[in-house]
Motif scaffolding. Structure first.
Motif, PDB file in Angstrom:
ATOM      1  N   THR A   7      -4.867   2.074  -5.027  1.00  0.00           N
ATOM      2  CA  THR A   7      -3.977   1.247  -4.215  1.00  0.00           C
ATOM      3  C   THR A   7      -4.726   0.049  -3.649  1.00  0.00           C
ATOM      4  O   THR A   7      -4.223  -1.085  -3.664  1.00  0.00           O
ATOM      5  CB  THR A   7      -3.364   2.075  -3.070  1.00  0.00           C
ATOM      6  N   MET A  55       0.828  -1.211   0.000  1.00  0.00           N
ATOM      7  CA  MET A  55       0.000   0.000   0.000  1.00  0.00           C
ATOM      8  C   MET A  55       0.860   1.256   0.000  1.00  0.00           C
ATOM      9  O   MET A  55       0.551   2.232  -0.690  1.00  0.00           O
ATOM     10  CB  MET A  55      -0.955  -0.012   1.196  1.00  0.00           C
ATOM     11  N   ASP A  78      -5.072  -2.530  -6.277  1.00  0.00           N
ATOM     12  CA  ASP A  78      -3.830  -3.286  -6.491  1.00  0.00           C
ATOM     13  C   ASP A  78      -3.657  -4.376  -5.436  1.00  0.00           C
ATOM     14  O   ASP A  78      -3.225  -5.491  -5.744  1.00  0.00           O
ATOM     15  CB  ASP A  78      -2.630  -2.341  -6.457  1.00  0.00           C
ATOM     16  N   ARG A  85       2.560   1.392  -3.682  1.00  0.00           N
ATOM     17  CA  ARG A  85       1.629   1.645  -4.778  1.00  0.00           C
ATOM     18  C   ARG A  85       0.932   2.995  -4.638  1.00  0.00           C
ATOM     19  O   ARG A  85       0.641   3.655  -5.646  1.00  0.00           O
ATOM     20  CB  ARG A  85       0.584   0.530  -4.855  1.00  0.00           C
ATOM     21  N   ASN A  86       0.685   3.419  -3.405  1.00  0.00           N
ATOM     22  CA  ASN A  86       0.066   4.723  -3.213  1.00  0.00           C
ATOM     23  C   ASN A  86       0.996   5.840  -3.715  1.00  0.00           C
ATOM     24  O   ASN A  86       0.532   6.807  -4.335  1.00  0.00           O
ATOM     25  CB  ASN A  86      -0.267   4.956  -1.739  1.00  0.00           C
ATOM     26  N   HIS A 120       0.809   5.740  -7.626  1.00  0.00           N
ATOM     27  CA  HIS A 120      -0.439   6.290  -8.155  1.00  0.00           C
ATOM     28  C   HIS A 120      -0.536   7.789  -7.892  1.00  0.00           C
ATOM     29  O   HIS A 120      -1.025   8.550  -8.746  1.00  0.00           O
ATOM     30  CB  HIS A 120      -1.646   5.568  -7.535  1.00  0.00           C
ATOM     31  N   THR A 129      -5.550   6.438  -3.389  1.00  0.00           N
ATOM     32  CA  THR A 129      -5.797   5.450  -2.344  1.00  0.00           C
ATOM     33  C   THR A 129      -6.716   4.347  -2.844  1.00  0.00           C
ATOM     34  O   THR A 129      -6.486   3.154  -2.577  1.00  0.00           O
ATOM     35  CB  THR A 129      -6.411   6.130  -1.105  1.00  0.00           C
TER      36      THR A 129
END
Length: 540
Positions: free
Chosen positions: A504, A443, A507, A446-447, A450, A501
């Motif tokens: 995320t 998290m 994902d 990936r956050n 993104h 978010t």
């Protein structure tokens, strides 16, 4: 009962003796008193598993009540998990020394007493101490139930008992946030612990009155390998801390995490050397020689990732994106628990008639499908959009748990069962801990990805972005106390953060779906195990 290290102990009772023919066991079965004691033990296991998750939806209330910071309050959860993960493997040795029933009695009584202590805690440090003792004492209730089930029940009865255990093991962590949110909203955070008191006393009394179904060898207490115990406690305790706190503290960028990781590695090497070389090891690893048990433990690890990971991610989405309170989150999650409860009889029936490998593959595939469905989540999803994937998740967890229990424990000889049951349960808990650490790390990474991509697209220099800002500025003009253009910019930044978010979360669900589909594919490597209702044998 003979220990797996070769130490001879007093003979077990007829209910647990492996020498009797399976048909005779199935015909006679346990007495009414033993059944009543076992039902009480299952309820105690439900309380112990429930307590892992019951505080998860009420940490903000605990933080306020104990005057703790957001980082500090997480220790209420971490201390319980560290202590529990140390007790679970130790309980195999203690159950051979004190008997399964004797260890459960001590565990249930201590868990209940520590629940009272947690409810009366007035500071965070006090709560952490009582919570750790609660996890340590209550940790023995879980594996002793698994061992008791395979000692007491044979033949067709074992299939029905496996349904009950599977339902409890998966239902308790699912409804934990629901019950915790409801108790906190209606009463106060103290009831997160007081709710254990009356059931805990009743469970202890019923098991105390029930007849003993095996015997212990007290001489094992005098031969306890203290060096092995200390190495195990340090190894598992530091491992749990590293995987729990690592994502929050940037892993090895934090000095404490780095030091504890080194200690974990050294203690782990020492622990495995000790248990493989000592004549009376604290934990016997011989059960891993059995291919089905080793594979079943691997699947138990994956179930831990799914069970605790999904219960963690979905409430996080509902709180951060949908802005729901603890009670509302609990109401949404209740769907999964209800689906598990309703599908349990179907899963039990199929486990007695269907090839366990096929049933497990169906369970993991359905779990992967429901999680993949969740990967398409948006900021607008609410109860209706979450309904079907939650129902599928609840059903699939039951279809996974029952065959895994049978694959891992159903064909082991009786003298290996107590050690094997603790290792099996330990793998599920470690799967949950590692899964949560992986989810948190994913998290964070990936956050950031993104957020960077969306921020580039939301550059105010772009005409369409500037037009959106102008529209927001006009809307806020005269409606906010400060600068309308600044309020518009903050709103746009909030929209960017929210979208990053949500992506995320998508994902994370996608990665979990890939793990579950991988587990489904691995079922093809299993040998055909016995049906859940078939007599358990010692041959492999």
């Amino acid at each position: 009962m003979s220990t797996t290290s070769g130490t001879t102990t007093p003979p077990v009772t007829a209910a647990a003796a492996p020498a009797a023919p399976a048909g005779a066991d199935a015909a006679s079965g346990p007495s009414r008193g033993e059944i009543a004691g076992f039902i009480a033990m299952v309820f105690g296991m439900f309380m112990a598993i429930l307590d892992i998750q019951i505080v998860s939806s009420s940490l903000s209330e605990l933080q306020a009540g104990l005057a703790a910071s957001p980082d500090e309050v997480s220790w209420i959860q971490t201390s319980y998990l560290i202590a529990e993960v140390v007790m679970i493997p130790l309980s195999g040795y203690l159950s051979r020394a004190l008997s399964t029933r004797g260890l459960f009695l001590i565990s249930a009584a201590g868990f209940t007493l520590m629940s009272v202590a947690c409810a009366t805690a007035t500071s965070l440090n006090e709560m952490i101490v009582w919570r750790a003792l609660q996890g340590f004492l209550g940790g023995a209730m879980i594996p002793t139930v698994f061992a008791a089930a395979f000692q007491l029940f044979r033949g067709n009865r074992r299939g029905g008992v496996s349904v009950v255990i599977g339902l409890v093991a998966t239902l308790a962590p699912t409804i934990g946030p629901t019950l915790g949110g409801w108790l906190t909203e209606i009463f106060s955070w103290h009831w997160l612990f007081l709710v254990n008191v009356v059931p805990g006393v009743l469970v202890t009394l019923v098991v105390w009155r029930a007849p003993a179904f095996d015997t212990g060898d007290r001489s094992l207490l005098r031969r306890l390998d203290l060096a092995g115990l200390m190495l195990m406690a340090v190894f598992l305790g530091t491992m749990e801390y590293v995987v729990e706190e690592g994502p929050r503290d940037d892993w090895f960028d934090d000095r404490t995490i780095s030091v504890l990781f080194v200690i974990m590695v050294v203690a782990g090497i020492g622990f495995f050397w000790r248990v493989l070389s000592h004549h009376n090891p604290i934990v016997d690893l011989k059960a891993f020689r059995d291919r089905n048990f080793a594979t079943g433990c691997m699947f138990s690890f994956v179930i831990g990732v799914g069970l605790y990971g999904l219960v963690y991610v979905l409430p996080l989405y509902l709180a951060r994106i949908r802005d729901l309170n603890a009670m509302q989150i609990g109401e949404v999650l209740f769907v999964t628990g209800l689906a598990q409860f309703c599908s349990a009889p179907i899963a039990g029936m199929l486990s007695r008639k269907m090839d366990q490998r096929v049933m497990l593959a169906i369970g993991f595939t359905t779990l992967a499908g429901s999680t993949w469905w969740m990967s398409h989540i948006t900021a607008d999803w609410e109860f209706n959009q979450l309904l079907v994937p939650q129902i599928l998740r609840g059903m699939s967890l039951m279809f996974c748990m029952l065959p895994i229990n049978q694959i891992a424990l159903g064909t082991l000889p009786m003298d290996m069962l107590k050690n094997a049951s603790v290792l099996y349960n330990l793998m599920r808990n470690l799967g949950g801990a590692v899964g949560l650490a992986g989810i948190n790390t994913l998290m964070i990474d990936r956050n950031a990805v993104h957020l960077g991509r969306i921020a580039d697209s939301a550059n105010p220099a772009r005409p369409e972005v500037q037009a959106a800002l102008d529209g927001l500025t006009q809307r806020f003009d005269g409606q906010v106390a400060g600068d309308a253009s600044l309020a518009a910019l903050k709103t746009l930044m909030g929209m960017v953060q929210q979208q990053a978010t949500v992506m995320t979360f998508g994902d994370v669900f996608l990665v979990l779906a890939a793990i579950f589909i991988g587990a489904a594919m691995l079922t093809t490597t299993l040998r055909r195990p016995a049906m859940a209702g078939a007599p358990a044998g010692g041959g492999h």
